[in-house]
Design a protein around this motif. Structure first.
Motif, PDB file in Angstrom:
ATOM      1  N   ARG A   1      13.715 -15.349  19.562  1.00 47.87           N
ATOM      2  CA  ARG A   1      12.943 -15.640  20.808  1.00 47.87           C
ATOM      3  C   ARG A   1      10.518 -16.020  20.332  1.00 47.87           C
ATOM      4  O   ARG A   1      10.718 -16.018  19.398  1.00 47.87           O
ATOM      5  CB  ARG A   1      12.449 -14.888  21.748  1.00 47.87           C
ATOM      6  N   ARG A   2      10.581 -16.998  21.198  1.00 48.15           N
ATOM      7  CA  ARG A   2       8.522 -17.462  20.886  1.00 48.15           C
ATOM      8  C   ARG A   2       8.258 -16.257  21.508  1.00 48.15           C
ATOM      9  O   ARG A   2       7.992 -16.166  22.608  1.00 48.15           O
ATOM     10  CB  ARG A   2       8.391 -18.126  21.464  1.00 48.15           C
TER      11      ARG A   2
ATOM     12  N   ASP B   1      11.657 -17.886  28.274  1.00 45.19           N
ATOM     13  CA  ASP B   1      11.402 -17.474  27.426  1.00 45.19           C
ATOM     14  C   ASP B   1      10.649 -19.328  27.105  1.00 45.19           C
ATOM     15  O   ASP B   1      10.745 -19.965  27.275  1.00 45.19           O
ATOM     16  CB  ASP B   1      11.858 -17.392  26.039  1.00 45.19           C
TER      17      ASP B   1
ATOM     18  N   TYR C   1      10.507 -21.020  24.587  1.00 45.45           N
ATOM     19  CA  TYR C   1      11.521 -21.697  24.149  1.00 45.45           C
ATOM     20  C   TYR C   1      12.538 -22.399  24.430  1.00 45.45           C
ATOM     21  O   TYR C   1      13.182 -23.333  25.016  1.00 45.45           O
ATOM     22  CB  TYR C   1      12.051 -20.815  22.332  1.00 45.45           C
TER      23      TYR C   1
ATOM     24  N   SER D   1      10.908 -25.474  27.218  1.00 40.77           N
ATOM     25  CA  SER D   1      10.401 -25.963  26.010  1.00 40.77           C
ATOM     26  C   SER D   1      11.437 -27.147  25.801  1.00 40.77           C
ATOM     27  O   SER D   1      11.928 -28.464  26.025  1.00 40.77           O
ATOM     28  CB  SER D   1       9.353 -26.165  24.960  1.00 40.77           C
ATOM     29  N   THR D   2      12.996 -26.689  26.076  1.00 38.93           N
ATOM     30  CA  THR D   2      14.046 -27.143  26.411  1.00 38.93           C
ATOM     31  C   THR D   2      14.508 -27.835  27.854  1.00 38.93           C
ATOM     32  O   THR D   2      15.105 -29.357  27.079  1.00 38.93           O
ATOM     33  CB  THR D   2      15.567 -25.733  25.866  1.00 38.93           C
TER      34      THR D   2
ATOM     35  N   VAL E   1      17.004 -20.888  24.514  1.00 39.35           N
ATOM     36  CA  VAL E   1      16.042 -20.603  23.465  1.00 39.35           C
ATOM     37  C   VAL E   1      17.134 -21.007  21.915  1.00 39.35           C
ATOM     38  O   VAL E   1      16.567 -21.592  21.591  1.00 39.35           O
ATOM     39  CB  VAL E   1      16.032 -18.882  23.351  1.00 39.35           C
TER      40      VAL E   1
ATOM     41  N   TRP F   1      16.181 -24.429  21.083  1.00 36.60           N
ATOM     42  CA  TRP F   1      15.804 -25.061  20.811  1.00 36.60           C
ATOM     43  C   TRP F   1      14.512 -24.830  19.724  1.00 36.60           C
ATOM     44  O   TRP F   1      14.077 -24.910  18.226  1.00 36.60           O
ATOM     45  CB  TRP F   1      14.277 -25.075  21.852  1.00 36.60           C
ATOM     46  N   SER F   2      15.205 -23.138  19.116  1.00 39.03           N
ATOM     47  CA  SER F   2      15.396 -22.420  17.755  1.00 39.03           C
ATOM     48  C   SER F   2      16.164 -23.650  16.632  1.00 39.03           C
ATOM     49  O   SER F   2      15.321 -23.550  15.882  1.00 39.03           O
ATOM     50  CB  SER F   2      15.707 -21.368  17.714  1.00 39.03           C
TER      51      SER F   2
END
Length: 255
Positions: free
Chosen positions: A104-105, A183, A185, A188-189, A235, A238-239
């Motif tokens: 996680r960011r 999150d 991330y 962002s996805t 999450v 994006w990671s």
């Protein structure tokens, strides 16, 4: 669903990934390794009557060193929290889990939850504890504030992501949906997939957060899974993208 999100269907990769995931194993067992010494030292220095604990590899509760905290531990009356105020203790456990989670960011940050504008005769924790108590007892989102731009109540040191984690932990329901973690991330996805919303979690209003939870719920229904698993896919997706961008050959082949 809001008309802006009509036709915004879950990606095929999400649906396929969710088929092999279960709520008990992949959500509740989702773990982070927490530095108990760091957190408890900061809690003591800040004057909180709170102590966080964790588990060793055998599942035994421990009070110092590096320890495992699972998402299943983020719940009211958790045996990993010793606190005068249960809600405040749980909030810090959520912060420790978030700040220690490798996927996680979040960075490890100690929330300063004291109200800097409290009256001389007022407990500086009254503001935050009142909000936590409302969520815990009423199982509903904090009362919408018309005098703030976001609709969120004033929560010193507590941003949208941490507040959302706490609401999930205590089982807050909104329009029949459980509050979900959020999150950067994951958001962002969603933006990458075409969601037409503010890309910054810190800029989420209560209205936008509700739409986010509505979308998770809709995608979970379409994929035959739970919203928590959809959020986890967002999450991890994006990671994985970041790892691939860095030419990390050890990046997990999730998609």
């Amino acid at each position: 669903m809001n008309r802006v999100d009509e036709g915004f269907e879950p990606p095929d990769a999400l649906v396929e990934w969710c088929r092999s995931r279960t709520f008990p194993l992949h959500v509740l067992d989702d773990e982070a390794t927490v530095d108990l010494d760091w957190w408890n030292a900061h809690l003591k220095d800040a004057g909180h009557t709170i102590s966080l604990r964790g588990r060793d590899l055998d599942g035994k509760v421990i009070t110092e060193g590096r320890a495992i905290v699972q998402r299943n531990d983020l719940r009211p009356s958790s045996d990993l929290v010793v606190a005068q105020h249960d809600g405040l203790g749980l909030l810090f456990l959520c912060a420790a889990w978030q700040g220690s989670h490798e996927s996680r960011r979040f960075t490890r940050r100690f929330p300063n939850v004291f109200n800097p504008h409290h009256r001389e005769d007022e407990d500086p924790l009254t503001q935050i504890t009142a909000i936590l108590d409302h969520c815990s007892k009423n199982k509903s989102m904090p009362v919408v504030r018309r005098d703030t731009w976001s609709g969120w109540p004033l929560t010193p040191g507590v941003g949208v992501s941490l507040m959302a984690a706490f609401m999930w932990a205590v089982g807050v329901q909104d329009e029949g949906r459980r509050a979900q973690m959020i999150d950067q991330y994951g958001v962002s996805t969603l933006i990458h997939e075409g969601w037409l919303e503010d890309p910054s979690v810190t800029g989420f209003t209560t209205r936008r957060y509700r739409r986010y939870c509505e979308l998770l719920d809709s995608w979970a229904y379409a994929a035959g899974t739970q919203p928590e698993i959809v959020e986890m896919w967002l999450v991890k997706r994006w990671s994985a993208r970041l790892a691939q961008a860095r030419n990390d050959v050890s990046a997990p082949t999730l998609f």
